[in-house]
Each structure stands twice: as structure tokens, then as C-alpha cells.
Design a protein around this motif. Structure first.
Motif: not given
Length: 550
Positions: A286-288, A293-296, A343-347
RNA sequence: GCGCCAGUAGCUCAGUUGGAUAGAGCAACUGCCUUCUAAGCAGUGGGCCGGGGGUUCGAAUCCCUCCUGGCGCACCA
């Protein structure tokens, strides 16, 4: 109460503008604070200082123009300008007495506020893997999560308490294997354990239970695993119930990927559609990094197995879909690196990640008479919640877990927690409550009757400074709840009731409540009742009992 | 190396949209029980708010930087 004062000040501001004394139309939210010193009033505001820029005048001059309007209120005794331009407001004694009457009238409901607007909130906490017993780190998370839920409820939120069961994946697989090995061992076979296997005595107990229930017929690891998860969860739930915690919902990770309604698969598919997932090195990612996020992050490993994160995106997606507008996760502090990807997931799904709040729980350092209990700083991981609970009692245990802000390391002294003296805060607070009940019993024996309706006239006998200080502190309870809920810091309630007990004990020691002065006795009994009521409520929010005698 | 959290009295910690003389508990010392629970209370001493810069009327609080400690940086959960 705060609202009333804000109205008074805003009114004064508008009056001043109407009279042409002030020109500012800037919409300032009035800041009210409770000054540290009595001589600075019951409340103070720095409004005049904030207006210096737009008014182009000295703050004290602006303040002078404001205090006229404030003094006009019939709640205000007097109002003065002090220091660099503070406006200090002193309220009338009758106002405070009526506040006490109000507190008594609200009874056990005092402390319930509407700040939450009945919004649905989920608090997920503990969520320990069902692969071993709860240790004291989990215990702290449990105490914090439960208190937080109580406080949010009091603050007017619609709260659901949830435990996420990690019953899928590698760890529970290891659990099943561990049980299988122990069963073989019990049958007299020579077995070899791997590094990943659980070797605690509780595994042997569960293996024995398995044999007792299912016999010794050939079985699969899957059978052992399912049995063991159930057995472990039973133990965990028992520990929690004995700790005073009952969850509204136990949510199974496995239920997220059950064959026909595979939500994990569906969520991954959705991400792929959105172009937020990609294949690399034989794995699906996932392209977090698109969302801070600091890495995928890997969703499906090269071996085809899904990661824990894959389940978690589906789980949190589900939390949103279930309609929660505020999602609180209580995690061990060692998981903080995990937050950005959630958090990335929410966004990624177009939600404001502000709705997520992760409360991190720092380590507990167990001490005995000031000395560390076990070797190593991670001693907390090896001591079970059950052991501590049994040794010091659930009240002391919960109270101690809530004495510090969640994100600060906690020293937990077992001997102190058991001590029945004033240096043990939990006893100090409970004792104040018990003393009041002792007085109430005496009053009853003497046939003193308390009136059904309480008003200012009933309470005029309260005129000592320490009585006013108690009333003012009682009046601050709802502010504490609001703040505690807003910042998600239950320890504010712990501090508050310690302070309340700290005001009460000296009062008790210096003044006699039950005397020949009938009217004064009744007034003081009512004040005591209010103190007991708020201590009881505060302790209840923390999940601690309030004994009537000790 | 990067990131998160922390550094306030001898100890443990409060202090959060920047406010007035930085607070509490414990420990230490000195006192207080014919009176509703002394499982308590009163009093005393104790501080370059980690260091250094900056922002402004004002900084423990905001910004920068450095030092120290904890934790985290997996195709583990």
C-alpha cells in the motif's frame, strides 16, 4: 458556570463597544481561567491584554472600560484590574451557595455534561493477543481505556468499548502448535520446541484441559489452536471482569476474512482500484507514503500470506463504516511507529484522520519498597495483571495505573499500594469518603434530619474560607471532566479527587460538623454529602470503589 | 542515521489554545489524639523548569539548536 461567566464578559464587551469605549469587533473567544491565588479572584480573564493590539491602548485602560459591565451582573461581588491588565472577578457567596445546592440537587448525575453531543465514540483497548495471560502493561492499558470510556460517557459521548482479538495469523498458529507439542509431551513423547513457541505453564494447563474435554484422539493444529484461543480468551475475560472491566464488543480479526465476506480482500481490492496499492518483489504494497507515512507497507507477503496491517486496514475501515465519529485506540507506547500507517489509511479512504486518536501507554516499572521488582526494565512484561491485582487489590491497582498521564512511565510500588496510610493516595481519597459516611451515621443516630429541598437559605451556615474553598473545588468538577475527555487524560480526574480529599481532611480535622448549632450542622452535613458524592463519582469514573467505612 | 515521547524540589510527578510570586504528594525535621475514624492534621526547609539562542508587553508552555534517557524504524504481531 463557565458559560454564564463568558456571557457576562461578552456582554460587558458589547456594552463597551455600544458606548463607544471600545472599537474592537474582533471575535475573541473569551478565555477564563481559575487563578492560582485567591486574591486574584474566582475567575480571571486576560481579554484586555488580548485587545491591546487592535485597540492601540494600554491593557489596563481597556480593562477599566470592561469591568463596569462585568460588575453590573448580580452574580459578581466585585471585579478589579490587576497586574499587567488581568480582570479578576469575585463572585458573591450566595452564588457559590446556590452552586452547592445545584450540585446536591443533581446528585449522582453531577458530572454529566453535554460536551460530547451524544456522538458515537469507540474506545478500543487491551486487545492483547490471546497467546498468553495479561501482564501489567495490559493492565495499565485496561485501566486507562476503561476510565477513558467512563469519562467520555460522562462528557456526553455515546461510547462503545471494544477488544480486538488477534485470532488470525502467525501468533495464534504458534499457539496451536505449542498446545500440540505439549499434548504429545504429556503422552510421553519426546518433543522439541521452536523459538516461536509459547512455553509458559499456562500452555500445559490448556493442553490438559484439551485432553480432558476432547480426549486424546488425533487432532489437527487447527483444532488445538481454536481450543486454545477460546481457553485463553476465557482467562483474559475473567481477569478483566475481576478487574472491573466489561467490554461491549469483542471483535474477531478472523471475522474480517471469513471466506464469502472477505473484508480484507475487499479493502485491498478497493485500494488497488484507487491506485493506492501496487506489486513489488512478489508482494502487494500500500502506498502509505502518499499520506504521510515514511515508507510504503506490505499488505500481502511474497509467500501469499496477509500481514497484520492488511487486517488492520479492513478493521479500521469497518470502524468508520460502523458510524463512529471518533475512534480511539489505546496502544502500548512501543507501537507508536504503527500510527502513521493507520492514519494513512483514514486519509486514503477520504476521511479526516483527526477522527482517530491513539493513546499510548508507557511502561510500568514495578517496585517493592522503592526497589525494582525484577531484573531488567521490562519487568512489567513478566508479571501478570492477576498477580498484581491479587496482591494489592483492584482498587489500588486501578488507581495507581491512573495516577500518571498515559504517556509517562509509571512507577508502581506494590508496598505503597497496599499501605493503609495517608502516603497511599488511594486510601487517602477513600478514607475521606468513609469519614463523611461516618459523620452521616452519627448524625442519623442523633436524629438529625436533612431537608428535602435545599436552597441558599439552608446553606448560609457555611461561611468559613475552607468551606468556600471546598465548594469552589466541587464546582470545578465538570470542567475537569470536560478537559479530561478532550485531552483523553484520565489522570486529571485522579488528581482532582486527590485535591478534593486534600481539602476535606484538614477541614474535618479542624471543624466539627455535628454540633449543637442545628442550622450550621445541617449546612455542614450537606457540604460533606456533596464532597462524598463527588469523590464517589470521581472514583467511579476511575473504576475504583468508594467504601462507606474502612 | 531518521522518527516519536520525555527531561520541572532529594524522589515521584502536576502545570496543554503563552499570563501574575512555578505547584502537589512522598521523603526529612518540629508539633497535634478526654471531641464525628490520628488510616488524619498543622508547620519548616527545599528550584539556572536539561543547556543555549529566538519570537513578545509576557515563555516551563511556541520556534530553532545542542545534550541526556526511553521507545520505534520487518514481506512480526
Amino acid at each position: 458556570m463557565r458559560a454564564i461567566l463568558k456571557d457576562i464578559i461578552t456582554g460587558a464587551l458589547n456594552d463597551a463597544i455600544a458606548e463607544g469605549l471600545l472599537k474592537s469587533t474582533v471575535d475573541l473567544s473569551v478565555i477564563l481561567e481559575r487563578p492560582k491565588r485567591d486574591k486574584f479572584g474566582d475567575f480571571s480573564t486576560n481579554l484586555a491584554m488580548l485587545l491591546t493590539k487592535s485597540e492601540g491602548r494600554a491593557p489596563r485602560m481597556i480593562a477599566e472600560d470592561l469591568i463596569k459591565g462585568i460588575t453590573a451582573s448580580d452574580l459578581v461581588e466585585r471585579c478589579e484590574v490587576a497586574g499587567p491588565g488581568f480582570i479578576n472577578i469575585f463572585l458573591k457567596r450566595s452564588y457559590w451557595l446556590s452552586t452547592l445546592a445545584e450540585i446536591l440537587k443533581k446528585g449522582e448525575g453531577y458530572g454529566n455534561i453535554t460536551a460530547g453531543g451524544n456522538k458515537p465514540v469507540q474506545v478500543e483497548f487491551v486487545s492483547a493477543n490471546p497467546t498468553g495471560p495479561l501482564h501489567i502493561g495490559h493492565g495499565r492499558g485496561a485501566a486507562v481505556g476503561d476510565a477513558l470510556a467512563n469519562i467520555l460517557k460522562a462528557a456526553g459521548f455515546d461510547v462503545t468499548k471494544e477488544y480486538y482479538i488477534n485470532d488470525a495469523g502467525r501468533q495464534v498458529q504458534n499457539l496451536g502448535e505449542s498446545i500440540g507439542l505439549r499434548i504429545k509431551e504429556l503422552a510421553g513423547e519426546e518433543v522439541e520446541f521452536g523459538d516461536n513457541h509459547y512455553k509458559g505453564d499456562y500452555i500445559i494447563d490448556i493442553a490438559k484441559e484439551y485432553i480432558a474435554v476432547c480426549g486424546t484422539d488425533e487432532a489437527t493444529t487447527e483444532d488445538y489452536k481454536n481450543f486454545a484461543i477460546k481457553a485463553m480468551l476465557g482467562r483474559i475475560e475473567k481477569d478483566l471482569v475481576d478487574f472491573g472491566i466489561v467490554f461491549d464488543q469483542w471483535f474477531s480479526e478472523r471475522s474480517l476474512c471469513d471466506g464469502d465476506k472477505d473484508q480484507v480482500g475487499a479493502t485491498i481490492a478497493e485500494l488497488t482500484e484507487k491506485g493506492l496499492a501496487f506489486d513489488k518483489d512478489g508482494a502487494k504494497w500500500m502506498r502509505t507514503t502518499d499520506f504521510g507515512d515514511d515508507k510504503d507497507r506490505v499488505l500481502i507477503k511474497a509467500d501469499g500470506e496477509r500481514t497484520y496491517f492488511a487486517s488492520d486496514i479492513a478493521y479500521h475501515r469497518g470502524k468508520i463504516r460502523r458510524g463512529f465519529t471518533k475512534i480511539i485506540n489505546v496502544w502500548g507506547a512501543d507501537h507508536h511507529g504503527y500510527e502513521p500507517r493507520i492514519r494513512a489509511l483514514f486519509r486514503a479512504f477520504g476521511h479526516d484522520d483527526e477522527m482517530l486518536r491513539v493513546v499510548f501507554i508507557q511502561l510500568v516499572a514495578l517496585l517493592r519498597d522503592g526497589e525494582p521488582v525484577a531484573m531488567g526494565k521490562r519487568s512489567g512484561e513478566f508479571v501478570t495483571l492477576r498477580q498484581v491485582m491479587d496482591e494489592v487489590g483492584t482498587d489500588a491497582c486501578r488507581f495507581f495505573f491512573l495516577m500518571r498521564k498515559p504517556d509517562a512511565q509509571l512507577d508502581f510500588d506494590l508496598e505503597l499500594a497496599k499501605k493503609q496510610a495517608s502516603d497511599n493516595p488511594v486510601f487517602y481519597v477513600q478514607y475521606a469518603h468513609a469519614r463523611i459516611h461516618s459523620i452521616a451515621r452519627l448524625a442519623k443516630e442523633k436524629g438529625i434530619e436533612l431537608p428535602d429541598t435545599i436552597d441558599v437559605a439552608t446553606l448560609v451556615g457555611l461561611e468559613l474560607g475552607e468551606e468556600m474553598a471546598l465548594i469552589k473545588h466541587l464546582a470545578a468538577f465538570e470542567d475537569v471532566i470536560e478537559k479530561s475527555a478532550q485531552l483523553m487524560e484520565p489522570h486529571k480526574v485522579t488528581f482532582y479527587i486527590q485535591e478534593l480529599a486534600g481539602l476535606y481532611h484538614p477541614y474535618y480535622n479542624r471543624q466539627r460538623v455535628v454540633t449543637d448549632d442545628k442550622a450550621q450542622t445541617i449546612a455542614r452535613l450537606l457540604l460533606c454529602r456533596a464532597v462524598a458524592q463527588v469523590i464517589r463519582r470521581g472514583l467511579a469514573l476511575l473504576g475504583v470503589s468508594a467504601p462507606e467505612s474502612m
